[in-house]
Design an enzyme around this catalytic site. Structure first.
Site, PDB file in Angstrom:
ATOM      1  N   CYS A  24      45.200  46.489  35.640  1.00 53.23           N
ATOM      2  CA  CYS A  24      45.231  44.931  34.936  1.00 53.23           C
ATOM      3  C   CYS A  24      45.245  44.694  33.946  1.00 53.23           C
ATOM      4  O   CYS A  24      44.104  45.135  32.951  1.00 53.23           O
ATOM      5  CB  CYS A  24      43.982  44.075  35.578  1.00 53.23           C
TER       6      CYS A  24
ATOM      7  N   TRP B 295      44.827  34.278  37.294  1.00 51.55           N
ATOM      8  CA  TRP B 295      46.345  33.651  37.324  1.00 51.55           C
ATOM      9  C   TRP B 295      47.647  33.844  36.948  1.00 51.55           C
ATOM     10  O   TRP B 295      46.785  35.473  36.748  1.00 51.55           O
ATOM     11  CB  TRP B 295      46.377  32.466  36.348  1.00 51.55           C
TER      12      TRP B 295
ATOM     13  N   GLU C 134      55.319  38.415  37.034  1.00 46.05           N
ATOM     14  CA  GLU C 134      54.588  39.181  38.590  1.00 46.05           C
ATOM     15  C   GLU C 134      55.821  37.714  39.184  1.00 46.05           C
ATOM     16  O   GLU C 134      56.590  38.915  39.964  1.00 46.05           O
ATOM     17  CB  GLU C 134      53.931  38.294  38.774  1.00 46.05           C
TER      18      GLU C 134
HETATM   19  N1  ARG Z   1      51.754  40.562  41.598  1.00 43.67           N
HETATM   20  C1  ARG Z   1      51.173  40.146  42.166  1.00 43.67           C
HETATM   21  C2  ARG Z   1      52.169  39.148  43.019  1.00 43.67           C
HETATM   22  O1  ARG Z   1      53.448  39.059  42.298  1.00 43.67           O
HETATM   23  C3  ARG Z   1      49.504  39.646  42.096  1.00 43.67           C
HETATM   24  C4  ARG Z   1      48.796  41.194  41.457  1.00 43.67           C
HETATM   25  C5  ARG Z   1      48.037  40.010  40.680  1.00 43.67           C
HETATM   26  N2  ARG Z   1      47.989  39.203  39.784  1.00 43.67           N
HETATM   27  C6  ARG Z   1      47.260  38.417  38.828  1.00 43.67           C
HETATM   28  N3  ARG Z   1      48.173  37.618  38.038  1.00 43.67           N
HETATM   29  N4  ARG Z   1      45.591  38.738  39.061  1.00 43.67           N
HETATM   30  O2  ARG Z   1      51.615  38.257  44.107  1.00 43.67           O
END
Ligand code: ARG
Length: 360
Positions: free
Chosen positions: A65, A236, A241
């Site tokens: 993370c 968030w 991502e």
């Molecule tokens: N990578 C995942 C997604 O795109 C979420 C993982 C957690 N991400 C976060 N910013 N807390 O759905």
């Protein structure tokens, strides 16, 4: 069994109590109490304070993370007393609403009772509380391919989606060894963001959107030897991502060719770097859309800077930062962040969050 639990418990309590500024006497009293509980029942119960600080430590120790700067701002909701599907469902609805906070996202974890035995456990089947369904059809994949097996499981339980690319899956809750129960999430609780671009108008025609809050629901929180197998948590999003993975991966929504097409760039030659150019505009669009919708999001440069501050803070607190480099570097322009140019030791420190086997 007892040996191991006692070992984990005492090592957690010592670190936790030291961080919380408790006296040696308080620590020793608590350790005696826990020893007694473990000896008579092979189990012990965390105080609210231990639970809360333990969940934060687990975030701090999450090697993959990049968002750990905020580890001690986690809002912890203790729901260990809930024993019915009805109550658990309400608690999950509450998590979604509280965490979403109309777009001003609050990092939150809801902790249900820990696993004691097959006959005494709560399990949430969802990967994330809000996630889009994926269907294998004769014309190819519809929706999110990463949800296909869970979507099948939901259909077996009697759920049916609308067959769009963005059907929100139901919550699936299982108590003990009973049959799992599915519940639709009220639409009023689901915040989604339509993806538009600050100046490339064609983006609207792609009809892309994503949900506001990533709430991981299938990981186990382990604190002092106790397994909280149902403890959904959220932060968030970082824009990559969504823009560089969920919507871009060829095995997910695979949108780069379509983005290139609305940008009118030639996709015939790799040397024109069309994927890279499409990627940047898709990420720009995600950033822009979340901001415009008033939904919290961070870009990867700011996130890397915050991670650097986390590293500094940890050093001043006399702790070593562990990390998983492969996951910490952002998938867009990684070498522009300091993380790329460092090494991290990927050792497992507890408390922590762990993957667990899927129940379906
Ligand atoms: N990578 C995942 C997604 O795109 C979420 C993982 C957690 N991400 C976060 N910013 N807390 O759905």
């Amino acid at each position: 069994m007892k040996e191991k639990l006692w070992h984990e418990a005492s090592s957690f309590i010592q670190t936790c109590y030291q961080e919380l500024g408790k006296s040696i006497e308080q620590t020793e009293n608590r350790l005696r109490e826990i020893k007694k509980q473990i000896d008579t029942s092979c189990f012990y119960e965390h105080t609210e304070e231990e639970l809360s600080h333990g969940a934060k430590m687990a975030w701090r120790n999450s090697n993959r993370c990049i968002g750990r700067f905020f580890w001690d701002k986690l809002h912890v909701v203790d729901q260990r007393n809930l024993n019915t599907v009805e109550d658990i469902k309400e608690a999950l609805f509450h998590h979604i609403e509280y965490a979403t906070n109309k777009g001003n996202i609050r990092p939150t974890i809801t902790i249900f009772k820990p696993k004691k035995s097959l006959n005494n456990q709560v399990r949430i089947w969802n990967h994330q509380l809000i996630r889009y369904a994926g269907y294998e059809t004769e014309h190819g994949i519809l929706g999110d391919s990463s949800s296909i097996s869970f979507t099948n499981a939901c259909e077996k339980l009697g759920w049916k989606g609308n067959g769009t690319h963005f059907d929100v899956l139901p919550l699936v809750i299982q108590l003990n060894n009973e049959d799992p129960v599915w519940v639709p999430i009220p639409e009023s609780l689901i915040v989604e963001v339509p993806i538009t671009h600050p100046f490339i108008e064609g983006f609207q025609d792609l009809h892309l959107k994503w949900y506001a809050v990533p709430m991981i629901a299938d990981m186990k929180l382990e604190i002092g030897g106790i397994d909280y197998i149902a403890s959904p948590f959220n932060g968030w999003y970082m824009e990559t991502e969504i823009g560089a993975r969920n919507l871009a991966d060829t095995t997910r929504y695979n949108m780069l060719p379509k983005v290139a097409s609305i940008m009118e760039i030639d996709t015939r030659l790799n040397t024109h770097l069309w994927k890279d150019r499409a990627l940047i505009e898709l990420n720009t669009a995600v950033m822009h859309s979340y901001k415009q919708a008033g939904v919290s999001i961070v870009d990867h440069h700011t996130a890397a800077n915050q991670f650097k501050r986390f590293e500094k803070n940890e050093e001043s607190s006399g702790r070593k930062v562990t990390g998983d480099w492969v996951w910490l570097i952002p998938p867009v322009s990684p070498a522009t962040t300091h993380i790329f140019h460092k090494q991290y030791s990927n050792v497992d420190v507890k408390p922590n969050y762990y993957y667990q086997e899927k129940p379906y």
